[in-house]
Design a protein around this motif. Structure first.
Motif, short mmCIF file in Angstrom:
data_model
loop_
_atom_site.label_atom_id
_atom_site.label_comp_id
_atom_site.label_asym_id
_atom_site.label_seq_id
_atom_site.Cartn_x
_atom_site.Cartn_y
_atom_site.Cartn_z
N ASP A 1 9.75 -8.09 -6.07
CA ASP A 1 9.40 -9.40 -5.64
C ASP A 1 8.13 -10.17 -6.25
O ASP A 1 7.48 -9.31 -6.99
CB ASP A 1 9.35 -9.33 -4.19
N SER B 1 0.88 -1.24 -0.09
CA SER B 1 0.03 0.10 0.01
C SER B 1 0.83 1.13 -0.04
O SER B 1 0.27 2.44 -0.63
CB SER B 1 -0.97 -0.12 1.22
N THR B 2 2.02 1.26 0.50
CA THR B 2 2.90 2.44 0.89
C THR B 2 3.10 2.99 -0.64
O THR B 2 3.05 4.37 -0.62
CB THR B 2 4.13 1.97 1.37
N LYS C 1 4.71 1.50 11.21
CA LYS C 1 5.99 1.54 10.66
C LYS C 1 6.95 2.26 11.35
O LYS C 1 8.49 2.51 11.10
CB LYS C 1 6.17 2.10 9.08
C1 GLP Z 1 5.38 -6.56 1.15
C2 GLP Z 1 6.15 -6.34 0.12
C3 GLP Z 1 7.20 -5.07 0.64
C4 GLP Z 1 6.52 -4.01 1.19
C5 GLP Z 1 5.69 -4.66 2.37
C6 GLP Z 1 5.02 -3.48 3.01
O1 GLP Z 1 5.86 -7.51 2.05
N1 GLP Z 1 6.86 -7.37 -0.52
O2 GLP Z 1 7.68 -4.73 -0.39
O3 GLP Z 1 7.20 -3.02 1.39
O4 GLP Z 1 4.73 -5.68 2.11
O5 GLP Z 1 3.43 -3.29 2.60
P1 GLP Z 1 2.74 -2.00 2.89
O6 GLP Z 1 3.35 -1.16 2.02
O7 GLP Z 1 1.32 -2.56 2.33
O8 GLP Z 1 2.87 -1.84 4.21
#
Ligand code: GLP
Length: 259
Positions: free
Chosen positions: A66, A39-40, A201
């Motif tokens: 990934d 989501s970030t 975070k």
């Molecule tokens: C997953 C992805 C990462 C990402 C993380 C955080 O694990 N592989 O690349 O940074 O989620 O996700 P979000 O940005 O939704 O908090």
């Protein structure tokens, strides 16, 4: 060290990073973007859409960080699908130039090497967008990942599967394995943008930016890179010891310097 920019909202962060991407694409129409899921980065992609209007993006190249192993690429939550839906289609990029690691079981033994070769052939990543997991992971490099690691298969820790279960019907549907660019791969990108929003975070960001450089917190690998911009909101910045200094530095940033 990383330059830390504390912004009021995720939308401000998106605008800041999008402006930098636009500058890059204007100066280099075949720029290589390092794309992240989760989501970030969404505010970045949203901010990019109007900004790229009228700019030729037909030669822009991209590499995702990934992918899940064994997931059908057509599955709506495969990172191939996510990148297509959230980045390629809305921004009008050429899907043939946007790559994700190949999580197919038949070719998984050499998929990491193949991906490294494709990145090298493109001349490396110019600008890498990164989020961070609550475990401190970047890409899917879970704690313990080598700083020298290249694209390879990893096992997801339970917390990451729990965090990502919201995208699937149940946690049992979240794949156990992934294929991810290594920390060594990420560190070779020319400019890293690490983004994080929200209190959940804050600890991972404090560890990545100010903690010891340790494989136990993979995000701390950014401290080994010479050009990193960390863009966080107030909540994600709340555990940074030197937050006032970062604010002061950014407020007095020389206009000529750029990010
Ligand atoms: C997953 C992805 C990462 C990402 C993380 C955080 O694990 N592989 O690349 O940074 O989620 O996700 P979000 O940005 O939704 O908090």
């Amino acid at each position: 060290m990383a330059e830390v920019v504390i912004v009021p909202t995720p939308a401000d962060a998106g605008a800041l990073v999008a402006d930098e991407i636009v500058r890059l694409v204007q100066s280099r129409p075949d720029a290589v973007l390092g794309l992240a899921t989760g989501s970030t980065p969404l505010p970045v992609y949203e901010a990019l859409r109007p900004r790229l209007d009228g700019i030729d993006v037909s030669r822009v190249r991209g590499f995702a960080l990934d992918e899940y192993v064994g997931i059908d690429p057509q599955h709506p939550e495969s990172y191939r699908s996510v990148i297509t839906r959230e980045v390629v289609e809305p921004l009008g990029l050429d899907p043939r130039l946007i790559h994700t690691p190949n999580g197919a079981l038949e070719t998984i033994a050499h998929a990491g090497e193949d991906y490294e070769a494709a990145i090298a052939e493109a001349g490396g990543v110019d600008l890498q967008i990164l989020g961070i997991g609550t475990s401190g992971h970047i890409g899917f490099n879970e704690p313990g990942s080598s700083f020298a690691s290249r694209t390879r298969v990893k096992t997801l820790i339970e917390q990451t599967r729990v965090d990502n279960a919201r995208f699937f019907d149940s946690i049992d549907d979240v794949p156990m394995h992934c294929i991810t660019q290594g920390l060594g791969t990420i560190l070779r990108a020319r400019h890293l943008f690490l983004l994080a929003f929200g209190e959940a975070k804050a600890e991972a960001i404090a560890g990545a930016v100010e903690g010891p450089v340790t494989a136990s917190l993979p995000g701390s690998a950014i401290q080994l890179h010479e050009h990193v911009t960390v863009v966080v909101d107030e909540a994600a910045a709340s555990r940074l010891r030197h937050a006032d200094y970062y604010r002061y530095t950014y407020a007095h940033k020389p206009a000529w310097q750029g990010l």
